[in-house]
Design a protein around this motif. Structure first.
Motif, PDB file in Angstrom:
ATOM      1  N   TYR A 183      42.345  20.726  49.515  1.00 41.16           N
ATOM      2  CA  TYR A 183      41.595  21.960  49.279  1.00 41.16           C
ATOM      3  C   TYR A 183      41.273  22.136  47.794  1.00 41.16           C
ATOM      4  CZ  TYR A 183      43.447  23.363  53.878  1.00 41.16           C
ATOM      5  OH  TYR A 183      43.777  23.424  55.201  1.00 41.16           O
ATOM      6  N   VAL A 184      40.120  22.734  47.534  1.00 44.60           N
ATOM      7  CA  VAL A 184      39.800  23.291  46.229  1.00 44.60           C
ATOM      8  C   VAL A 184      39.780  24.804  46.403  1.00 44.60           C
ATOM      9  CG1 VAL A 184      38.081  23.528  44.414  1.00 44.60           C
ATOM     10  CG2 VAL A 184      38.486  21.287  45.449  1.00 44.60           C
ATOM     11  N   ILE A 185      40.618  25.496  45.644  1.00 45.58           N
ATOM     12  CA  ILE A 185      40.860  26.919  45.852  1.00 45.58           C
ATOM     13  C   ILE A 185      40.506  27.694  44.579  1.00 45.58           C
ATOM     14  CG2 ILE A 185      42.586  28.628  46.550  1.00 45.58           C
ATOM     15  CD1 ILE A 185      44.310  26.276  47.550  1.00 45.58           C
ATOM     16  N   ASN A 186      39.856  28.837  44.745  1.00 47.17           N
ATOM     17  CA  ASN A 186      39.570  29.706  43.605  1.00 47.17           C
ATOM     18  C   ASN A 186      40.250  31.055  43.785  1.00 47.17           C
ATOM     19  OD1 ASN A 186      37.602  28.456  41.586  1.00 47.17           O
ATOM     20  ND2 ASN A 186      36.729  27.857  43.558  1.00 47.17           N
ATOM     21  N   THR A 187      40.821  31.555  42.686  1.00 43.08           N
ATOM     22  CA  THR A 187      41.499  32.852  42.737  1.00 43.08           C
ATOM     23  C   THR A 187      40.510  34.012  42.814  1.00 43.08           C
ATOM     24  OG1 THR A 187      41.589  32.854  40.316  1.00 43.08           O
ATOM     25  CG2 THR A 187      43.550  32.061  41.487  1.00 43.08           C
ATOM     26  N   HIS A 188      39.243  33.769  42.391  1.00 45.83           N
ATOM     27  CA  HIS A 188      38.211  34.804  42.445  1.00 45.83           C
ATOM     28  C   HIS A 188      36.880  34.159  42.077  1.00 45.83           C
ATOM     29  CE1 HIS A 188      39.244  34.614  38.200  1.00 45.83           C
ATOM     30  NE2 HIS A 188      38.178  35.340  37.887  1.00 45.83           N
ATOM     31  N   CYS A 189      35.829  34.938  42.080  1.00 46.92           N
ATOM     32  CA  CYS A 189      34.506  34.465  41.666  1.00 46.92           C
ATOM     33  C   CYS A 189      34.418  34.571  40.143  1.00 46.92           C
ATOM     34  CB  CYS A 189      33.405  35.293  42.338  1.00 46.92           C
ATOM     35  SG  CYS A 189      31.748  34.699  42.001  1.00 46.92           S
ATOM     36  N   HIS A 190      34.513  33.449  39.480  1.00 48.69           N
ATOM     37  CA  HIS A 190      34.603  33.413  38.016  1.00 48.69           C
ATOM     38  C   HIS A 190      33.272  33.772  37.360  1.00 48.69           C
ATOM     39  CE1 HIS A 190      38.452  31.347  38.506  1.00 48.69           C
ATOM     40  NE2 HIS A 190      37.852  30.587  39.406  1.00 48.69           N
ATOM     41  N   ALA A 191      33.369  34.378  36.172  1.00 48.75           N
ATOM     42  CA  ALA A 191      32.169  34.726  35.411  1.00 48.75           C
ATOM     43  C   ALA A 191      32.003  33.864  34.164  1.00 48.75           C
ATOM     44  CB  ALA A 191      32.213  36.199  35.003  1.00 48.75           C
ATOM     45  N   ASP A 192      33.009  33.039  33.845  1.00 49.99           N
ATOM     46  CA  ASP A 192      32.934  32.284  32.596  1.00 49.99           C
ATOM     47  C   ASP A 192      32.804  30.781  32.791  1.00 49.99           C
ATOM     48  OD1 ASP A 192      35.428  31.883  33.612  1.00 49.99           O
ATOM     49  OD2 ASP A 192      36.517  32.697  31.905  1.00 49.99           O
ATOM     50  N   CYS A 248      39.822  39.197  43.855  1.00 52.49           N
ATOM     51  CA  CYS A 248      40.939  38.515  43.197  1.00 52.49           C
ATOM     52  C   CYS A 248      42.143  38.398  44.127  1.00 52.49           C
ATOM     53  CB  CYS A 248      41.361  39.265  41.938  1.00 52.49           C
ATOM     54  SG  CYS A 248      40.259  39.029  40.530  1.00 52.49           S
ATOM     55  N   VAL A 249      42.735  37.219  44.143  1.00 58.33           N
ATOM     56  CA  VAL A 249      43.983  37.002  44.866  1.00 58.33           C
ATOM     57  C   VAL A 249      44.952  36.258  43.949  1.00 58.33           C
ATOM     58  CG1 VAL A 249      42.960  36.969  47.180  1.00 58.33           C
ATOM     59  CG2 VAL A 249      43.171  34.836  45.896  1.00 58.33           C
ATOM     60  N   ALA A 351      27.229  31.412  35.961  1.00 57.74           N
ATOM     61  CA  ALA A 351      28.520  31.204  36.604  1.00 57.74           C
ATOM     62  C   ALA A 351      28.673  32.026  37.876  1.00 57.74           C
ATOM     63  CB  ALA A 351      29.654  31.533  35.638  1.00 57.74           C
ATOM     64  N   VAL A 352      28.333  33.317  37.809  1.00 55.19           N
ATOM     65  CA  VAL A 352      28.523  34.162  38.989  1.00 55.19           C
ATOM     66  C   VAL A 352      27.643  33.709  40.148  1.00 55.19           C
ATOM     67  CG1 VAL A 352      28.298  36.484  39.924  1.00 55.19           C
ATOM     68  CG2 VAL A 352      29.401  36.142  37.709  1.00 55.19           C
ATOM     69  N   PRO A 353      26.322  33.490  39.957  1.00 59.68           N
ATOM     70  CA  PRO A 353      25.517  32.991  41.086  1.00 59.68           C
ATOM     71  C   PRO A 353      25.996  31.631  41.588  1.00 59.68           C
ATOM     72  CG  PRO A 353      24.099  33.824  39.343  1.00 59.68           C
ATOM     73  CD  PRO A 353      25.483  33.775  38.771  1.00 59.68           C
ATOM     74  N   GLY A 354      26.387  30.761  40.656  1.00 62.37           N
ATOM     75  CA  GLY A 354      26.873  29.455  41.068  1.00 62.37           C
ATOM     76  C   GLY A 354      28.134  29.537  41.884  1.00 62.37           C
ATOM     77  N   ASN A 355      29.059  30.389  41.484  1.00 65.92           N
ATOM     78  CA  ASN A 355      30.319  30.514  42.201  1.00 65.92           C
ATOM     79  C   ASN A 355      30.167  31.262  43.523  1.00 65.92           C
ATOM     80  OD1 ASN A 355      31.949  29.082  40.374  1.00 65.92           O
ATOM     81  ND2 ASN A 355      31.995  30.839  39.000  1.00 65.92           N
TER      82      ASN A 355
END
Length: 364
Positions: A183-192, A248-249, A351-355
């Protein structure tokens, strides 16, 4: 005084020469305390064997343990050496702890010697030897901390918060360690930064991407509070911690020897994520840190999504005691967060649209 203290201590470690007049071994032993002597002086010509012996003694001697010297300089450095190994400190956290604990007996030259022996934040380091399941990777441009978590019994692995520009590096680490990425996991939708999850998935269709349902972002799997993510014989517990963003998680990992909280931007080392855009809510963030993170055991490793000052890890107990933002009242915290006046992240517009598309924009 020595005899009275010895009544309370099961172990007593003296780090000045045994001939020092302040050392009174017979009085200490008479109270049943185990006594060891390990003279050391923080200096560039100190042998690694002495340091290893010192750390081993601190680790193995019975508790409560007294570490004694004449000025509390060497004793404090001995304790910090042990803590650095036990808690995976890089140079930054050790300096920070000296400041936060007001260890004014630690001389500048001794602190300089200590930090020279500790690693910098770097790619691929095992955070703590007692739990080799967790490795930390670093993106210098965005100061993003990515985590590679591995089940040693099955070699299945997950990547938490990877960075697009570091995709090849991360896959090379996986290859070198002969790991199977699940898995590739993200804690939230990153802005940076943009996640590498989408492109990894294109190259490796068997890998699945994961993000919280509340983020509104695309992914192969969506998670919510109370879910678990299983890989090999390990599990990540999902705790919803909105406040920086709605999605956010925090992921909780418990191994046989340690516990970790991957907090993303919710909780940073002596800080927290900003709350002035992307559904930010300072009161909600404060509540979730206290209810979902600060209720964890104090020795739990805090593994943040970013650090901008060369620090790799912290602990729940350190952040509960020393985080300058989150030791305030909720009203003080909200006022502070509402008036930070920070510039927006440089990559926010891409970053936001991409994520939201899991790192891969839809084709025109």
């Amino acid at each position: 005084m020595v005899e009275k203290l010895a009544e309370e201590c099961k172990g007593w470690l003296y780090v000045n020469p045994e001939s020092d007049p302040h050392f009174m071994p017979e009085k200490i032993k008479s109270k049943g305390s185990k006594v060891e002597v390990c003279p050391f002086k923080p200096s560039k010509d100190l042998s690694p064997e002495v340091v290893e012996k010192l750390v081993t003694l601190v680790d193995e001697m019975p508790r409560p343990l007294m570490i004694q010297c004449t000025s509390a300089n060497r004793a404090a450095v001995a304790l910090l050496l042990w803590m650095a190994k036990e808690r995976g400190y890089t140079q930054g956290p050790a300096e920070l702890l000296v400041k936060d604990l007001s260890l004014d007996t630690v001389r500048p030259e001794a602190l300089e010697w200590l930090t020279s022996r500790l690693p910098e934040v770097r790619t691929g380091r095992i955070i703590t030897a007692k739990s080799p399941e967790v490795r930390q990777l670093f993106d210098e441009e965005t100061s993003t901390l990515t985590y590679l978590v591995t089940c040693p019994e099955t070699s299945e692995a997950v990547l938490i918060d990877p960075v697009l520009e570091q995709k090849d590096r991360d896959l090379q680490v996986l290859k070198e360690l002969n790991l199977k990425l699940k898995y590739v996991i993200n804690t939230h939708c990153h802005a940076d930064h943009i996640t590498s999850g989408g492109l990894i998935r294109k190259d490796m269709p068997e890998v699945k991407t994961i993000i919280s349902e509340a983020s509104g972002a695309k992914a192969d799997m969506h998670i919510k509070h109370g879910d678990t993510i299983s890989f090999g014989k390990l599990q990540l517990e999902v705790r919803a911690t909105p406040g920086h963003t709605d999605g956010c998680v925090t992921f909780i990992l418990k191994t046989k020897t340690a516990s970790f909280a991957f907090t993303g931007d919710t909780l940073l080392i002596r800080g927290c994520g900003r709350t002035d855009f992307q559904q930010g809510n300072p009161r909600l963030l404060y509540q979730n840190v206290y209810e979902q993170i600060f209720t964890l055991p104090g020795e739990t490793f805090i593994c943040p999504g970013h650090d901008y000052k060369g620090r790799g890890v912290s602990s729940v107990e350190e952040e509960r005691r020393f985080n300058p933002r989150l030791t305030k009242s909720v009203d003080e915290f909200a006022e502070l967060m509402d008036n930070l006046g920070l510039a927006y992240p440089k990559k926010i517009d891409v970053a936001v649209p991409g994520n939201m598309m899991c790192g891969v924009q839809d084709d025109p």
